[in-house]
Design a protein around this motif. Structure first.
Motif, PDB file in Angstrom:
ATOM      1  N   GLY B  10     -12.383  -5.732  12.830  1.00 58.13           N
ATOM      2  CA  GLY B  10     -11.432  -4.656  13.032  1.00 58.13           C
ATOM      3  C   GLY B  10     -10.182  -5.148  13.720  1.00 58.13           C
ATOM      4  O   GLY B  10     -10.234  -6.029  14.579  1.00 58.13           O
ATOM      5  N   SER B  41      -9.364   4.606   2.355  1.00 59.49           N
ATOM      6  CA  SER B  41     -10.565   5.440   2.480  1.00 59.49           C
ATOM      7  C   SER B  41     -10.938   6.103   1.157  1.00 59.49           C
ATOM      8  O   SER B  41     -12.094   6.510   0.981  1.00 59.49           O
ATOM      9  CB  SER B  41     -10.362   6.500   3.560  1.00 59.49           C
ATOM     10  OG  SER B  41      -9.218   7.271   3.283  1.00 59.49           O
ATOM     11  N   SER B  87      -3.267   1.544   7.012  1.00 52.79           N
ATOM     12  CA  SER B  87      -4.621   1.662   7.549  1.00 52.79           C
ATOM     13  C   SER B  87      -5.623   1.665   6.405  1.00 52.79           C
ATOM     14  O   SER B  87      -5.570   2.533   5.517  1.00 52.79           O
ATOM     15  CB  SER B  87      -4.761   2.952   8.370  1.00 52.79           C
ATOM     16  OG  SER B  87      -3.954   2.904   9.529  1.00 52.79           O
ATOM     17  N   MET B  89      -9.263  -0.961   4.671  1.00 52.59           N
ATOM     18  CA  MET B  89     -10.024  -2.212   4.679  1.00 52.59           C
ATOM     19  C   MET B  89      -9.265  -3.221   3.837  1.00 52.59           C
ATOM     20  O   MET B  89      -8.704  -2.880   2.787  1.00 52.59           O
ATOM     21  CB  MET B  89     -11.413  -2.007   4.090  1.00 52.59           C
ATOM     22  CG  MET B  89     -12.386  -1.281   4.995  1.00 52.59           C
ATOM     23  SD  MET B  89     -12.875  -2.265   6.424  1.00 52.59           S
ATOM     24  CE  MET B  89     -13.809  -3.587   5.634  1.00 52.59           C
ATOM     25  N   SER B 108     -11.099  -4.224   8.854  1.00 56.50           N
ATOM     26  CA  SER B 108     -10.592  -2.861   8.955  1.00 56.50           C
ATOM     27  C   SER B 108      -9.323  -2.865   9.802  1.00 56.50           C
ATOM     28  O   SER B 108      -9.334  -3.310  10.948  1.00 56.50           O
ATOM     29  CB  SER B 108     -11.636  -1.962   9.603  1.00 56.50           C
ATOM     30  OG  SER B 108     -11.101  -0.671   9.849  1.00 56.50           O
TER      31      SER B 108
END
Lengths: 118, 113
Positions: B10, B41, B87, B89, B108
């Protein structure tokens, strides 16, 4: 459509049932890939089709998994006798090999099929 | 054999700042390609940038650049001027003569306003 299309987007099934997942690649792309992505994990390669060549099935986790690609276009991934550990997102990608000396090819992914086995 | 290592599970960055996502690779192929993909997402993998092993210059695509250090087997992604929409992955991948890529476990990235 311009992109890779996968259907269904979501599939809920009971343990022991068979499921079929469909992938419609970008027109003209000779290569097609199937991957599995478990929650919070990277992509696990399953199978690779390139043109009319025999597919590379080295990533299939068991003989319950199989895939076909008809006419060099649409592909179907079949999972027989589904188990709870098969629950994951199944991603399909298509590509054309890059020109030039380096290996590899840019892959274009579908939105995936989220499979839930109860 | 191919392997990708992404050591940062992360990362956090302030909006408008630059961020570097690490990737190291290993491959036995003399000719290979390195790739970065973004997975928001929504789940769809989006291609960001490609670097060929014989390319002399680092690849750039808009706000994305790939810091390729062949001797170190490193292919870090640099995102300049981060945006809230970054934002997601981020996955690094390597692909050689077999044309079957190996992906890392991903990083992430969260961009704070």
């Amino acid at each position: 459509g311009a992109g890779v299309s996968q259907s269904p987007s979501n599939k809920v099934t009971e343990k022991g049932k068979d499921v079929e997942l469909r992938c419609d690649p970008i027109s003209g792309h000779t290569a097609l890939y199937w991957y599995r992505q478990s929650l919070g994990q990277g992509l696990e390669f399953l199978i690779y089709f390139q043109g009319n060549s025999a597919p590379d099935k080295s990533g299939l986790p068991s003989d319950r998994f199989s895939a076909e690609r008809t006419g060099g276009s649409v592909s179907t991934l079949t999972i027989q006798r589904t188990q709870q550990e098969d629950s994951a997102v199944y991603l399909c990608a298509s590509s054309s090999p890059l020109a030039g000396p380096s290996g590899g090819n840019i892959q274009y992914f579908g939105a995936g099929t989220r499979l839930s086995v109860l | 054999a191919q392997k990708i290592t992404q050591t940062q599970p992360g990362m956090f960055v302030q909006e408008k700042e630059a961020v570097t996502l690490d990737c190291t690779y290993d491959t036995s192929d003399p000719s290979y390609g390195l790739f970065w993909y973004k997975q928001p997402s929504s789940g769809e993998m989006i291609f960001l940038i490609y670097q060929g092993s014989y390319d002399q210059q680092n690849a750039t695509e808009g706000r994305y650049s790939l810091n390729f250090q062949k001797a170190r087997k490193s292919a870090n992604l640099v995102i300049s001027a981060s945006q809230l929409g970054d934002s997601a992955m981020y996955f690094c991948a390597v692909s050689g003569g077999s044309y079957i890529p190996t992906f890392g476990r991903g990083t992430s990235l969260i961009v704070h306003p």
